[in-house]
Structures are given as C-alpha cells and as structure tokens.
Design an enzyme around this catalytic site. Structure first.
Site, PDB file in Angstrom:
ATOM      1  N   ARG A  48      83.749  39.078  96.824  1.00  0.00           N
ATOM      2  CA  ARG A  48      82.679  39.722  96.050  1.00  0.00           C
ATOM      3  C   ARG A  48      83.269  40.950  95.345  1.00  0.00           C
ATOM      4  NH1 ARG A  48      79.681  43.134  98.653  1.00  0.00           N
ATOM      5  NH2 ARG A  48      79.222  41.770 100.400  1.00  0.00           N
ATOM      6  N   TYR A 100      66.722  41.043  72.230  1.00  0.00           N
ATOM      7  CA  TYR A 100      66.773  39.741  72.903  1.00  0.00           C
ATOM      8  C   TYR A 100      65.636  39.664  73.941  1.00  0.00           C
ATOM      9  CZ  TYR A 100      68.345  36.087  76.088  1.00  0.00           C
ATOM     10  OH  TYR A 100      68.409  34.981  76.890  1.00  0.00           O
ATOM     11  N   ASP A 174      74.908  45.422  72.613  1.00  0.00           N
ATOM     12  CA  ASP A 174      74.995  44.011  73.000  1.00  0.00           C
ATOM     13  C   ASP A 174      75.689  43.288  71.846  1.00  0.00           C
ATOM     14  OD1 ASP A 174      74.542  41.277  73.408  1.00  0.00           O
ATOM     15  OD2 ASP A 174      72.645  41.619  74.445  1.00  0.00           O
ATOM     16  N   LYS A 199      77.621  32.549  75.551  1.00  0.00           N
ATOM     17  CA  LYS A 199      77.469  32.155  74.147  1.00  0.00           C
ATOM     18  C   LYS A 199      78.839  31.960  73.497  1.00  0.00           C
ATOM     19  CE  LYS A 199      73.221  32.883  75.395  1.00  0.00           C
ATOM     20  NZ  LYS A 199      72.494  34.115  75.184  1.00  0.00           N
TER      21      LYS A 199
HETATM   22  C1  LIG Z   1      71.752  35.024  75.989  1.00  0.00           C
HETATM   23  C2  LIG Z   1      71.718  36.477  75.724  1.00  0.00           C
HETATM   24  C3  LIG Z   1      71.636  37.410  76.769  1.00  0.00           C
HETATM   25  C4  LIG Z   1      71.499  36.993  78.228  1.00  0.00           C
HETATM   26  O1  LIG Z   1      72.620  36.337  78.692  1.00  0.00           O
HETATM   27  P1  LIG Z   1      72.612  35.169  79.822  1.00  0.00           P
HETATM   28  O2  LIG Z   1      74.043  34.801  79.928  1.00  0.00           O
HETATM   29  O3  LIG Z   1      71.720  34.088  79.326  1.00  0.00           O
HETATM   30  O4  LIG Z   1      72.062  35.790  81.075  1.00  0.00           O
HETATM   31  C5  LIG Z   1      71.662  38.761  76.442  1.00  0.00           C
HETATM   32  N1  LIG Z   1      71.738  39.175  75.152  1.00  0.00           N
HETATM   33  C6  LIG Z   1      71.803  38.306  74.135  1.00  0.00           C
HETATM   34  C7  LIG Z   1      71.881  38.820  72.735  1.00  0.00           C
HETATM   35  C8  LIG Z   1      71.784  36.929  74.366  1.00  0.00           C
HETATM   36  O5  LIG Z   1      71.837  36.075  73.335  1.00  0.00           O
END
Ligand SMILES: *Cc1c(COP(=O)(O)O)cnc(C)c1O
Length: 385
Positions: A48, A100, A174, A199
């Site tokens: 962990r 988001y 982000d 993504k």
């Molecule tokens: C998908 C996404 C998240 C969250 O990420 P997960 O891997 O689905 O938990 C946060 N910010 C943006 C801009 C996203 O597209």
C-alpha cells in the site's frame, strides 16, 4: 529529453533491472517485501505504501508534466479526493461552473459535509475570480478545456491572480482533457496537476487510474501520507497498463488532434449541424488563449443540431457504427455521448441549457481511426435525422 523520448524512457532504465535487463518494467505483483532484520530492507515494506511498478510510473508521470513528484491513485476520483483532503474545515475553494460532473458531485455531496465551501463561477474571463477571494480561500480548481463545451480558461492568468491575492492559495489544474502533450500547467503556475489516467494517458479504454502531480516537497509529503493512510492505491498491473499506454501518447495525440480538426471542420460545413465547439476555430471564445497555452487543439469536439430535440440527439447516437456510444473519452477508439441524457442528466434542463448543454448536444471523443471512415460514419448518421 524531449516529450516523445520522455514518454518511452522517463522513469525506467532497463540496466536497473539487474536480474534480466527487461526492457519493460516488471509487474511486481506482491503485497509485501522481505526484511533481513526488523527495518533492514531494500526500501520496500508493504505494497500500500510502495510498489516498484508504481514508482516507475510515478517517475514517468512527473517527468511528462515537467514536475518533481507524482502520486498515483486507483482512479481519477481517488486523486481528486486526496487533493481535497489537503484542506481543513472552513477552507474555501473556487472552481469553474462547468466542472467534470464526478468532481462536482464529490465536492457538493461529500466534502461540503465536512465544512468545506465551494464556489462555482464562470472563469472564461480570468479576472472574474478576484471578487471571490477572501481570507479563507485556500484552493482554486480548474479544468481546461472543459467538458463538454470545450471552454478555455487562461491558466497563467488564474494562477497569477490567485498568487497575487495570497501565496497560500493552491492552484489545481485537471489536465485530463489536454494531456501533458498539449499543455503543461506546472509551467504556467499551477501547484498541482491532476489526471484521470483512465482517459488519454492510459489511452486504450482498459484501465481506471488517477494521479496528482506537484513540485513542492511538502505537498508531496502530504499527498503521500494521504495515499498511504487512505489506501486508494492502484495495483501494479494497472500501473503497468498506464505505463504501456503512455509509450504511444506522443504519436496518439498527434493523430487525435488531426482527426479532431478534420471532424470539427466537416461538422461546421454540414447543413444539419448548428454549432460546433472545438478550440481550434478562430471564432471559439478564448481561441487565442488556447493557441498560447496549448500545442494543438485535441481530439474532443462537441456540436448541436438544427433539429435541437432529444429525439434527434438519441437518433444520431443510435446510428453511428465506428463512434461507439459509451461513457469516457481519450481511448484509441472514437466514442460518442449525449450529455443531456448521460453526464448532465441530473442537471435541470434550464440550468444545463445556460451553459450550452442543449437537447441535441453531442460530444465526440475522436479516436485515431482513419478520418475518412469517421466522417462517413457521422455523415450517414446525420442523414437519418
Ligand atoms: C474521468 C474524469 C475524471 C475522473 O476520473 P476517473 O478515472 O473516472 O475516476 C476527472 N476529471 C475529468 C476531467 C475526467 O474526464
């Protein structure tokens, strides 16, 4: 190292693997590590806290964003959660009004309960932020381009205004939509960069993963403490998949950008299409800022139709073949989504329409297939409206 070399080499040197010289880093599928005597070990005690596969990925991700540290998590949302836990009750956070959905939900439904206060404001004009600062402001949280309207926020301007007000305000960006290929927020004044590596970084729609990246040693220490203390860590197999995905980030992004542009231009000229949102158009609000802070305009495109009805939106989605109807974005395959019934379904129609999320708005994550096939696919689906 340049970016195209970093994606392949940063974080791992095969010479370091004394046993075999494996070109790809091993997946250390273990929960614990041997000690010669109590506390006499090679630096690894329990998985962990630390895992060698995860360490390699963290070093790679830090390098991609031009930063010192990266702290990985089991999902993008787990990274969001860890960053907010740097704050304490009474602290205030300023964010954008088209954040988001998952982040918005966590802020409102989980963290407000713990005494944090969030402000969601229009940040297309960076100077709007100044009237919301007060002595409790401890964080600014932005995304750019935003989802699904592809609004552009001036990272450098927001960071400068925040730091001028108080050095104690942490600026979080982000960077999921842009990726470090297109934009590197640390160089524009951000303190923390966060990614849903699910993504574009992973890039193959086969893993859920997140990361928080920073330069400041004390922020890193706090994030590490939360990573270990809360335990939302990714497994070594998932770290390997992200490392492997990143190897092609530089070439994938070039194709995403090329295809994104081809699709945006095709849609703009289509008689059934109303508005097309893509930061590469000169008419796009803040296009000049996009040009300044991004290397290119990315593979995300959204558009509305002249027949602005739910039926038209749903019909288009049900008739594409290569554009797969699915949540998420950033994979090699093209995806199509309908914010009004999917990501933004819980927002009242009047509210969502104020931000441009109309009934027929369609969001595309343009993949790296042949653009001609993608255009033909959209054309035949549009002909059915
Ligand atoms: C998908 C996404 C998240 C969250 O990420 P997960 O891997 O689905 O938990 C946060 N910010 C943006 C801009 C996203 O597209």
């Amino acid at each position: 190292m340049k970016f195209g070399t970093k994606v392949i080499h940063a974080g791992y040197n095969p010479h370091d693997d004394k046993k075999s010289g494996a070109v790809m880093p091993p997946i250390y599928q273990t929960s614990t590590y041997i000690q010669k005597a109590p506390n006499d070990h090679l630096g690894y005690e329990y998985a962990r806290t630390q895992n060698p596969t995860r360490d390699i990925l963290q070093a790679n991700l830090a390098a991609l964003e031009g930063a010192k540290h990266a702290v990985c998590f089991g999902s993008g949302m787990a990274a969001v959660d860890a960053i907010i836990k740097l704050l304490k009750p009474g602290d205030e956070i300023i964010s954008t009004n088209d954040l988001y959905g998952g982040t918005y939900r966590t802020f409102r439904r989980i963290f407000e309960k713990y005494g944090l206060k969030f402000h969601f404001i229009d940040l297309k004009e960076a100077k709007n932020i100044t009237q919301h600062f007060n002595q409790n402001t401890k964080m600014v949280w932005i995304e750019t381009p935003t989802n699904p309207m592809l609004n552009i926020i001036d990272i450098e301007a927001v960071a400068t205004l925040a730091k001028n007000y108080s050095k104690d305000i942490k600026v979080v960006v982000d960077n999921t939509f842009a990726t470090p290929y297109l934009q590197q927020p640390m160089s524009l004044g951000a303190d923390i960069v966060i990614h849903s590596a699910t993504k574009y970084l992973g890039g193959h729609s086969d893993v859920i993963h997140g990361v928080a990246i920073c330069n400041d040693d004390s922020i890193e220490e706090d994030l590490r403490f939360i990573q270990n203390g809360t335990g939302a860590v990714p497994g070594p197999q998932d770290c390997f998949l992200v490392l492997r995905g990143i190897k092609t980030l530089n070439v994938r992004m070039q194709q995403h950008c090329k295809n994104g542009e081809a699709i945006a231009r095709f849609l703009k000229d289509h008689p059934k299409v109303d508005k097309v949102h893509w930061p590469g158009f000169e008419s796009h609000f803040n296009h000049e800022i996009a040009k300044k802070q991004m290397k290119n305009f990315g593979g995300m495109v959204s558009f509305s139709m002249k027949n602005d009805s739910m039926e038209a939106g749903v019909k288009l989605l049900s008739n594409t073949h290569y554009f797969l109807l699915a949540e998420s974005l950033g994979g090699v395959e093209s995806l199509i989504g309908h914010p009004a019934t999917m990501t933004h379904a819980s927002i009242p129609k009047e509210e969502r329409e104020k931000t441009g999320v109309t009934d027929s708005l369609i969001r595309l994550s343009v993949g790296i297939e042949d653009a001609e096939d993608l255009i033909a696919d959209l054309d035949q689906a549009l002909s059915k409206i």
